[in-house]
Design a protein around this motif. Structure first.
Motif, mmCIF file in Angstrom:
data_model
loop_
_atom_site.group_PDB
_atom_site.id
_atom_site.type_symbol
_atom_site.label_atom_id
_atom_site.label_comp_id
_atom_site.label_asym_id
_atom_site.label_seq_id
_atom_site.Cartn_x
_atom_site.Cartn_y
_atom_site.Cartn_z
ATOM 1 N N CYS A 1 0.869 -1.332 0.105
ATOM 2 C CA CYS A 1 0.022 0.113 0.092
ATOM 3 C C CYS A 1 0.696 1.274 -0.120
ATOM 4 O O CYS A 1 0.483 2.591 -0.184
ATOM 5 C CB CYS A 1 -0.856 -0.075 1.232
ATOM 6 N N ALA A 2 2.301 1.205 0.220
ATOM 7 C CA ALA A 2 3.068 2.368 0.187
ATOM 8 C C ALA A 2 2.839 3.350 -0.741
ATOM 9 O O ALA A 2 2.632 4.654 -0.334
ATOM 10 C CB ALA A 2 4.331 1.893 0.337
ATOM 11 N N ASP A 3 2.662 3.056 -1.990
ATOM 12 C CA ASP A 3 2.548 4.033 -3.068
ATOM 13 C C ASP A 3 1.030 4.889 -2.989
ATOM 14 O O ASP A 3 0.799 5.689 -3.753
ATOM 15 C CB ASP A 3 2.687 3.219 -4.522
ATOM 16 N N ASN A 4 0.003 4.158 -2.210
ATOM 17 C CA ASN A 4 -1.253 4.694 -2.160
ATOM 18 C C ASN A 4 -1.545 5.189 -0.794
ATOM 19 O O ASN A 4 -2.539 5.811 -0.619
ATOM 20 C CB ASN A 4 -2.367 3.992 -2.535
ATOM 21 N N ILE A 5 -0.316 5.652 -0.261
ATOM 22 C CA ILE A 5 -0.727 6.231 1.200
ATOM 23 C C ILE A 5 -0.572 8.085 0.949
ATOM 24 O O ILE A 5 0.368 8.332 0.324
ATOM 25 C CB ILE A 5 0.602 6.004 2.395
ATOM 26 N N ALA A 6 -1.552 8.499 1.429
ATOM 27 C CA ALA A 6 -1.666 9.973 0.904
ATOM 28 C C ALA A 6 -0.789 10.927 1.906
ATOM 29 O O ALA A 6 -0.576 10.596 2.795
ATOM 30 C CB ALA A 6 -3.257 10.394 1.269
ATOM 31 N N THR A 7 -0.189 11.724 1.333
ATOM 32 C CA THR A 7 0.609 12.662 1.967
ATOM 33 C C THR A 7 0.194 14.194 2.198
ATOM 34 O O THR A 7 -0.906 14.507 1.728
ATOM 35 C CB THR A 7 2.007 12.749 1.470
ATOM 36 N N TRP A 8 0.902 14.937 2.923
ATOM 37 C CA TRP A 8 0.315 16.416 3.154
ATOM 38 C C TRP A 8 0.696 16.949 1.669
ATOM 39 O O TRP A 8 -0.367 17.768 1.321
ATOM 40 C CB TRP A 8 1.057 16.821 4.265
ATOM 41 N N GLY A 9 1.647 16.821 1.122
ATOM 42 C CA GLY A 9 1.791 17.231 -0.230
ATOM 43 C C GLY A 9 0.738 16.911 -1.058
ATOM 44 O O GLY A 9 0.325 17.703 -2.387
ATOM 45 N N ASP A 10 0.021 15.878 -0.933
ATOM 46 C CA ASP A 10 -1.262 15.239 -1.834
ATOM 47 C C ASP A 10 -2.426 16.354 -1.369
ATOM 48 O O ASP A 10 -3.309 16.288 -2.356
ATOM 49 C CB ASP A 10 -1.430 13.662 -1.756
ATOM 50 N N ARG A 11 -2.668 16.490 -0.272
ATOM 51 C CA ARG A 11 -3.978 16.979 0.341
ATOM 52 C C ARG A 11 -3.792 18.468 0.342
ATOM 53 O O ARG A 11 -4.938 19.093 0.772
ATOM 54 C CB ARG A 11 -4.313 16.297 1.498
ATOM 55 N N PHE A 12 -2.474 19.131 0.639
ATOM 56 C CA PHE A 12 -2.551 20.733 0.928
ATOM 57 C C PHE A 12 -1.640 21.355 0.194
ATOM 58 O O PHE A 12 -0.468 20.822 0.044
ATOM 59 C CB PHE A 12 -2.300 20.596 2.451
ATOM 60 N N SER A 13 -1.998 22.405 -0.187
ATOM 61 C CA SER A 13 -0.961 23.594 -0.747
ATOM 62 C C SER A 13 -0.759 24.690 0.005
ATOM 63 O O SER A 13 -1.641 25.549 0.047
ATOM 64 C CB SER A 13 -1.478 23.660 -2.209
ATOM 65 N N PRO A 14 0.321 24.752 0.420
ATOM 66 C CA PRO A 14 0.679 25.819 1.299
ATOM 67 C C PRO A 14 1.069 27.066 0.567
ATOM 68 O O PRO A 14 1.370 27.063 -0.496
ATOM 69 C CB PRO A 14 1.798 25.493 2.207
ATOM 70 N N PRO A 15 1.036 28.374 1.233
ATOM 71 C CA PRO A 15 1.658 29.453 0.531
ATOM 72 C C PRO A 15 2.723 29.306 0.016
ATOM 73 O O PRO A 15 3.598 28.617 0.649
ATOM 74 C CB PRO A 15 1.400 30.491 1.589
ATOM 75 N N GLU A 16 3.345 29.997 -0.970
ATOM 76 C CA GLU A 16 4.577 29.846 -1.570
ATOM 77 C C GLU A 16 5.819 30.040 -0.559
ATOM 78 O O GLU A 16 6.700 29.336 -0.402
ATOM 79 C CB GLU A 16 4.964 30.851 -2.592
ATOM 80 N N GLU A 17 5.615 30.819 0.455
ATOM 81 C CA GLU A 17 6.564 31.260 1.458
ATOM 82 C C GLU A 17 6.622 30.141 2.473
ATOM 83 O O GLU A 17 7.669 30.063 3.372
ATOM 84 C CB GLU A 17 6.370 32.600 2.072
ATOM 85 N N GLU A 18 5.716 29.421 2.540
ATOM 86 C CA GLU A 18 5.638 28.336 3.664
ATOM 87 C C GLU A 18 5.751 26.887 3.138
ATOM 88 O O GLU A 18 5.601 25.528 3.726
ATOM 89 C CB GLU A 18 4.330 28.207 4.324
ATOM 90 N N LYS A 19 6.227 26.968 1.698
ATOM 91 C CA LYS A 19 6.460 25.331 0.975
ATOM 92 C C LYS A 19 7.596 24.873 1.776
ATOM 93 O O LYS A 19 8.768 25.357 2.213
ATOM 94 C CB LYS A 19 6.731 25.629 -0.342
ATOM 95 N N ASN A 20 7.548 23.382 1.969
ATOM 96 C CA ASN A 20 8.492 22.482 2.658
ATOM 97 C C ASN A 20 8.392 21.202 2.355
ATOM 98 O O ASN A 20 7.545 20.634 2.635
ATOM 99 C CB ASN A 20 8.430 22.522 4.352
ATOM 100 N N ASP A 21 9.251 20.674 1.308
ATOM 101 C CA ASP A 21 9.223 19.303 0.585
ATOM 102 C C ASP A 21 9.414 18.263 1.709
ATOM 103 O O ASP A 21 8.707 17.005 1.648
ATOM 104 C CB ASP A 21 10.519 19.331 -0.375
ATOM 105 N N ARG A 22 10.033 18.818 2.619
ATOM 106 C CA ARG A 22 10.292 17.604 3.913
ATOM 107 C C ARG A 22 8.888 17.361 4.539
ATOM 108 O O ARG A 22 8.410 16.123 4.886
ATOM 109 C CB ARG A 22 11.168 18.053 4.925
ATOM 110 N N LEU A 23 8.174 18.377 4.873
ATOM 111 C CA LEU A 23 6.762 18.326 5.471
ATOM 112 C C LEU A 23 5.888 17.844 4.471
ATOM 113 O O LEU A 23 4.708 17.107 5.220
ATOM 114 C CB LEU A 23 6.408 19.632 5.933
ATOM 115 N N ALA A 24 5.892 17.945 3.376
ATOM 116 C CA ALA A 24 5.004 17.439 2.301
ATOM 117 C C ALA A 24 4.898 15.884 2.380
ATOM 118 O O ALA A 24 4.169 15.288 1.799
ATOM 119 C CB ALA A 24 5.081 17.947 0.911
ATOM 120 N N ARG A 25 6.155 15.484 2.770
ATOM 121 C CA ARG A 25 6.105 13.869 2.598
ATOM 122 C C ARG A 25 5.442 13.175 3.870
ATOM 123 O O ARG A 25 5.252 11.817 3.760
ATOM 124 C CB ARG A 25 7.578 13.495 2.324
#
Length: 514
Positions: free
Chosen positions: A400-424
């Protein structure tokens, strides 16, 4: 014949004893220590009885309520299987038991007493949390660490204690586990989780190689730091021979570093702990490389330890959750004063700031590290760079690993708050359950509840923090019990309709003019 002696330097089969001319000689302090241990044991037994009595007094409603469900072998399946027997797994099991969900099992790959980090890769002398923080006791006074400590060492010792020794904490957790009756299979790991009807089939492998499948309605992943990924290490370090490098979470033979030059990447508490271990083992030099301009000294987890945040962070909308955790996790965790002092007392300790590593290669019998200032040569490198959230690294989640939803899948933060580590980080439901990225596929993810550091983005400090446990465990337990109830709602409805046990009999007393 036994004599008492004030001094003895020999040791034979009897602890703190010597043998001369057939006479066993025991040091007076050894006899006193045994007596004190015996008295402490009696006090702890009394505390155990008191805790169990307290729990019995507040166990309303006492009725067993979870409906049994049978697996393909017609045996009753587990209601909950908890993976991980450390503090979070034990606390989760205890919380479920208090709600009369008792058909549960905890599994842990470590031998009894070695669960969690406390006797393995935790290399600080004490916990970093203040001694009065409560957690796995779930607000039962007799189950608090303080109560255990006072019975074992005495109230005066507690009064002078600054921080909790990690070995004592590990011993306390074992006592707690046994006192509340948590069932644990040690030396057992999970190798596969797959759906079975509307439940789960979990493949377990024991240390002797035996493999078996346990069917369960729910799974809780309480597997600590690397629960949804692995320990983070740059590829150029991972590619080095293992005798030249290690992660801070690895088993490291520090005695082999005596007389060596050791380089440590990272400036969090664990980086300093490993640097201190090398220094204390007699390393010739220890160099700690901080990637930032200065180490983080402010500990944001001290700020957030108040009821409003710990209880209600998970109630916030995604915008506020992201904003808070982007700031807090961006700061990283600071280290307490004793952690710094443990390293700074050594003249052969050197701190380098603004000094990330960009490459590494074998050079002679050591390793050359590419740093902004040039090339640094070390005999051994230790990487203390935290975790990498990546479900694909977990073999038990391969289906199921490939279908586990991440924050990057569900939320788009403002440009100044983007963070690839948190998105995972995984995007969890309000019951800590994993969510499918693609709706309609791997719907059985709703039966897997994640209670670890990877829960942080959705719930704040929770599955990895002692300070949040008193708030996080009830939420997790309520989520699971709510699911168990909702999954069987039709049977409960029918049970109500069929319920016909009279509460009273209408008996007229003799002579009553009925």
């Amino acid at each position: 014949m036994i004599e008492e002696s004030a001094n003895s330097t020999c040791k034979t089969f009897y602890p703190s004893s010597s043998c001369r001319n057939g006479v066993i000689t025991v040091r007076r302090e050894a006899l006193l220590g045994d007596m004190l241990d015996s008295e402490a044991g009696k006090r702890l037994e009394a505390l155990t009885r008191r805790a169990r009595d307290d729990l019995a007094r507040i166990s309303h409603p006492k009725r067993s309520w979870v409906l049994p469900l049978r697996g393909p072998d017609e045996a009753i399946m587990l209601d909950v299987l908890i993976v991980g027997g450390g503090q979070s797994g034990i606390a989760a099991a205890f919380g479920l038991i208090r709600e009369h969900v008792t058909n549960i099992l905890v599994v842990d790959q470590a031998p009894r007493g070695m669960e969690g980090p406390w006797l393995t890769y935790a290399r600080m002398h004490t916990l970093r949390s203040p001694k009065d923080f409560t957690g796995p006791d779930l607000d039962i006074p007799a189950l608090t660490y303080q109560s255990w400590h006072e019975e074992k060492f005495g109230p005066d010792h507690w009064g002078t204690l600054h921080l909790i020794p990690r070995r004592d904490w590990a011993e306390y957790l074992l006592w707690l586990r046994d006192t509340v009756g948590v069932p644990v299979w040690n030396e057992t790991c999970v190798v596969d989780i797959q759906p079975y009807n509307d439940s789960l089939a979990v493949t377990l492998q024991q240390a002797n190689g035996r493999i078996q499948t346990r069917y369960t309605r729910k799974v809780v992943l309480a597997t600590g730091q690397e629960s949804l990924g692995r320990w983070s290490m740059p590829d150029f370090l991972r590619d080095l021979p293992e005798h030249l490098r290690a992660h801070a979470a690895d088993a490291i033979d520090f005695s082999a570093l005596r007389g060596k030059c050791v380089a440590v990447l990272g400036a969090g508490a664990s980086a300093f702990d490993n640097a201190a271990m090398a220094l204390e083992a007699g390393a010739a030099e220890v160099h700690l490389f901080c990637r930032r301009a200065a180490p983080q000294l402010v500990q944001p987890y001290l700020w957030l330890t108040f009821t409003g945040f710990l209880r209600h962070f998970s109630d916030l909308d995604d915008t506020w959750k992201w904003r808070f955790m982007n700031y807090i996790l961006g700061l990283r965790e600071g280290f307490p004063q004793p952690t710094w002092d443990r390293c700074a007392r050594h003249a052969n300790f050197k701190l380098h700031t603004g000094a990330s590593w960009h490459g590494a290669r074998v050079a002679g019998e050591g390793v050359d590290l590419d740093v902004p200032q040039g090339v640094f040569h070390a005999d051994f490198a230790i990487c203390a760079t935290g975790i990498e959230v990546n479900p694909a690294c977990r073999p038990e989640l391969a289906r199921c690993a490939d279908n586990i939803a991440t924050w990057g899948d569900r939320f788009s933060p403002p440009e100044e708050e983007k963070n690839d580590r948190l998105a995972r980080f995984p995007y969890l439901g309000n019951d800590y359950a994993l969510q499918p990225k693609e709706i309609g596929r791997t719907s059985w993810l709703r039966h897997i509840h994640l209670f670890s550091i990877a829960s942080t983005m959705s719930f704040g400090p929770s599955g990895s923090s002692i300070n949040a446990m008193k708030f996080a465990i009830p939420k997790l337990v309520a989520g699971i019990t709510g699911r168990l109830f909702a999954d069987d709602i039709e049977q409960y409805w029918q049970s109500l309709c069929d319920y016909d046990i009279p509460q009273a009999e209408m008996r007229w007393p003799a002579g009553h003019p009925d």
